[in-house]
Each structure stands twice: as C-alpha cells, then as structure tokens.
Design a protein around this motif. Structure first.
Motif, mmCIF file in Angstrom:
data_model
loop_
_atom_site.group_PDB
_atom_site.id
_atom_site.type_symbol
_atom_site.label_atom_id
_atom_site.label_comp_id
_atom_site.label_asym_id
_atom_site.label_seq_id
_atom_site.Cartn_x
_atom_site.Cartn_y
_atom_site.Cartn_z
ATOM 1 N N ASN A 126 1.454 0.973 6.372
ATOM 2 C CA ASN A 126 0.095 0.886 6.928
ATOM 3 C C ASN A 126 -0.296 1.693 7.902
ATOM 4 N N ALA A 127 0.652 2.493 8.173
ATOM 5 C CA ALA A 127 0.585 3.487 9.442
ATOM 6 C C ALA A 127 -0.323 4.596 8.801
ATOM 7 N N TYR A 128 -0.331 4.897 7.400
ATOM 8 C CA TYR A 128 -1.186 5.690 6.848
ATOM 9 C C TYR A 128 -2.544 5.420 7.176
ATOM 10 N N VAL A 129 -2.922 4.158 6.925
ATOM 11 C CA VAL A 129 -4.575 3.778 7.126
ATOM 12 C C VAL A 129 -4.867 3.738 8.555
ATOM 13 N N ARG A 130 -3.728 3.655 9.516
ATOM 14 C CA ARG A 130 -4.133 3.677 10.849
ATOM 15 C C ARG A 130 -4.523 5.262 11.102
ATOM 16 N N ALA A 131 -3.786 6.189 10.556
ATOM 17 C CA ALA A 131 -3.791 7.482 10.538
ATOM 18 C C ALA A 131 -4.971 8.051 9.911
ATOM 19 N N GLY A 132 -5.857 7.397 9.250
ATOM 20 C CA GLY A 132 -6.910 7.749 8.444
ATOM 21 C C GLY A 132 -6.797 8.296 7.149
ATOM 22 N N LYS A 133 -5.251 8.180 6.844
ATOM 23 C CA LYS A 133 -5.014 8.733 5.308
ATOM 24 C C LYS A 133 -4.883 7.439 4.428
ATOM 25 N N PRO A 134 -5.559 7.433 3.181
ATOM 26 C CA PRO A 134 -5.658 6.414 2.230
ATOM 27 C C PRO A 134 -4.092 5.916 1.532
ATOM 28 N N ILE A 135 -4.035 4.725 1.163
ATOM 29 C CA ILE A 135 -3.027 4.067 0.415
ATOM 30 C C ILE A 135 -3.643 3.935 -1.069
ATOM 31 N N PHE A 136 -2.824 4.620 -2.064
ATOM 32 C CA PHE A 136 -3.381 4.249 -3.374
ATOM 33 C C PHE A 136 -2.287 3.461 -3.883
ATOM 34 N N ASP A 137 -2.592 2.093 -4.138
ATOM 35 C CA ASP A 137 -1.591 1.419 -4.656
ATOM 36 C C ASP A 137 -1.938 0.816 -6.094
ATOM 37 N N ALA A 138 -0.725 0.646 -6.830
ATOM 38 C CA ALA A 138 -0.937 0.297 -8.359
ATOM 39 C C ALA A 138 -0.045 -1.123 -8.488
ATOM 40 N N GLU A 139 -0.790 -2.126 -8.668
ATOM 41 C CA GLU A 139 0.092 -3.431 -9.077
ATOM 42 C C GLU A 139 0.217 -3.462 -10.818
ATOM 43 N N TYR A 140 1.305 -3.966 -11.284
ATOM 44 C CA TYR A 140 1.673 -4.050 -12.615
ATOM 45 C C TYR A 140 1.360 -5.472 -13.346
ATOM 46 N N THR A 141 0.786 -5.211 -14.695
ATOM 47 C CA THR A 141 0.691 -6.370 -15.439
ATOM 48 C C THR A 141 1.548 -7.174 -15.941
ATOM 49 N N ASP A 142 2.807 -6.445 -15.807
ATOM 50 C CA ASP A 142 4.208 -6.864 -16.628
ATOM 51 C C ASP A 142 4.777 -8.003 -15.558
#
Length: 247
Positions: A197-213
């Motif tokens: 989450n340091a990325y968000v605090r630095a103003g940089k996005p986190i793109f996350d994919a969760e999986y259906t399996d």
C-alpha cells in the motif's frame, strides 16, 4: 537489501490512483471496456487497436515476461542455452531465465520494450519478477531481482514507457522508487495488499486481480479495495475477457 542506483525519470504521462482497469492475456480480447487502463498481450492487438484506445483516453500496458522464456516467443533463438533454467512448474511451456546475466538479457528486453512502444503501448507489465522465490535452477537472490528490475525501469523510462512492479511484495521498499504502478494477483485472497500500500501513499496506483478459481467474497473484497484505494477486478485464471468489477 541494497537498493540499486539505476533510475530514470518517469514518462510524461502518469497512471493515477483510482484508475479503473481490465487485464486480458488470452484471445479473443474485448476492447470495448469502460476503463482507464487495459493490460494486454501484444500478440493479441494491432497498432490500430491501440491507437483507437488512445483516442478514447485508454492507456495500455504491454505484457512482457522478464523472468521466463516462453517456447513460443518470436525471439526464442536470441536466448543462449546457458541463461535458460528449469521449467516453470505452473507453466510447462516456460523456462526460468538467469536474470543475473544482464549482458544478455538487457538488450533483449530493450528490444521487447521497443516493440511494445512501436506498437503503441504506454507501459510495461514485467511478468515473472519472482525468480528468487522459485526453483529456477539458478542461485538468484532478491538483490539480483532488484538490480535487474531497476535496470529495466531505466530502459522503459528512456523509451517514455511506464513500468510496474508485478507482485513480489517483499521487494516493495526497494522497487517503489523505480516503478510507476503495481500489478497484484490475489493480494486480498492471500492477505498481502497492506504490504504494497506504500504505492497508494506515494500516489501510484495498485491494479489488483482476484481469481474465480479460488473462494472469495467479492463484495467484501471490493469494500476492502475501496478503503485501500485499490483498483480491483475478478478474473478467470487464464485472463480471458470476462471480468467482474467492483461497484
């Protein structure tokens, strides 16, 4: 761990916290998506496709494996045998690379990045960074990964391309200053979103994919993502076009 000292300015454009996204690496792709960012396999789209997306304001990320070699890669013969390690257990058509061999790999990866730029992509998804966490056949350390990825970031930025950290939450402190965003797989399911989450605090996005399996309460996951300012989607493991987005 010692941070590598290779750094270049980020490209003129920027990804932003709150950007929506989709991720498609298996055909057929569906480019008619109301998102800010599309992460795509370069073999599945054309320059015209990417130009049309850019006209609509969609920025695109180009998938490039930096830690393995796929046996279908068009540049397969550019890799000497001594940089090829064990077969990737989860992906039997891929072999790990000896990422310590910067003399061999950096020119090849630069050519791959140039191909992405020339096709019209805005950024790079450098997949398979986690060579140090796998049985690669080489004694690769976390420091080796940081040194390699930092050099790749310099190359990407010199081509006016963005580049993101892919997973490896343990290396966040060492990579965040080199990277423009982070792509995570199952950080909610595996409980490591807080580690990046340091990325968000630095103003940089986190793109996350969760999986259906895997079992997931996606409503709960989306509530967490909203609290953490993470762009979260739910995908099948092959990253085909179907997607479920958070409300």
């Amino acid at each position: 761990m010692v941070c590598a000292q290779f750094w270049a300015a980020a490209p003129a454009f920027a990804f932003s916290v709150g950007d929506s996204w989709d991720w498609q690496l298996t055909e057929p792709v569906d480019l008619d998506r109301n998102v800010s960012v599309l992460d795509l396999h370069p073999d599945l789209v054309t320059p015209d496709d990417l130009a049309a997306l850019r006209q609509k304001g969609v920025r695109t990320i180009c998938y490039v494996s930096i830690g393995t070699l796929e046996n279908t890669s068009v540049d397969f013969n550019a890799f000497p045998d001594d940089v090829l390690g064990k077969t990737y257990e989860d992906w039997p058509d891929e072999r790990f690379l000896d990422i310590r061999r910067l003399d061999v790999l950096l020119p090849i990866m630069k050519s791959r990045f140039e191909a992405c730029r020339n096709e019209g992509f805005d950024a790079i998804e450098p997949d398979n960074m986690d060579v140090h966490d796998n049985d690669s056949g080489f004694p690769i350390t976390a420091d080796d990964v940081v040194a390699y990825v930092a050099r790749l970031a310099t190359i990407a930025h010199s081509l006016d391309l963005g580049i993101g950290q892919k997973n490896v939450p343990d290396l966040t402190a060492d990579l965040i200053n080199h990277m423009d965003f982070l792509i995570a797989e199952s950080c909610f399911q595996d409980k490591w979103c807080d580690d990046v989450n340091a990325y968000v605090r630095a103003g940089k996005p986190i793109f996350d994919a969760e999986y259906t399996d895997r079992p997931i309460d996606f409503q709960e996951a989306c509530e967490f993502a909203a609290q953490q300012n993470i762009a979260m989607i739910l995908k099948d493991r092959d990253l085909t076009s179907p997607v479920q987005t958070c409300p």
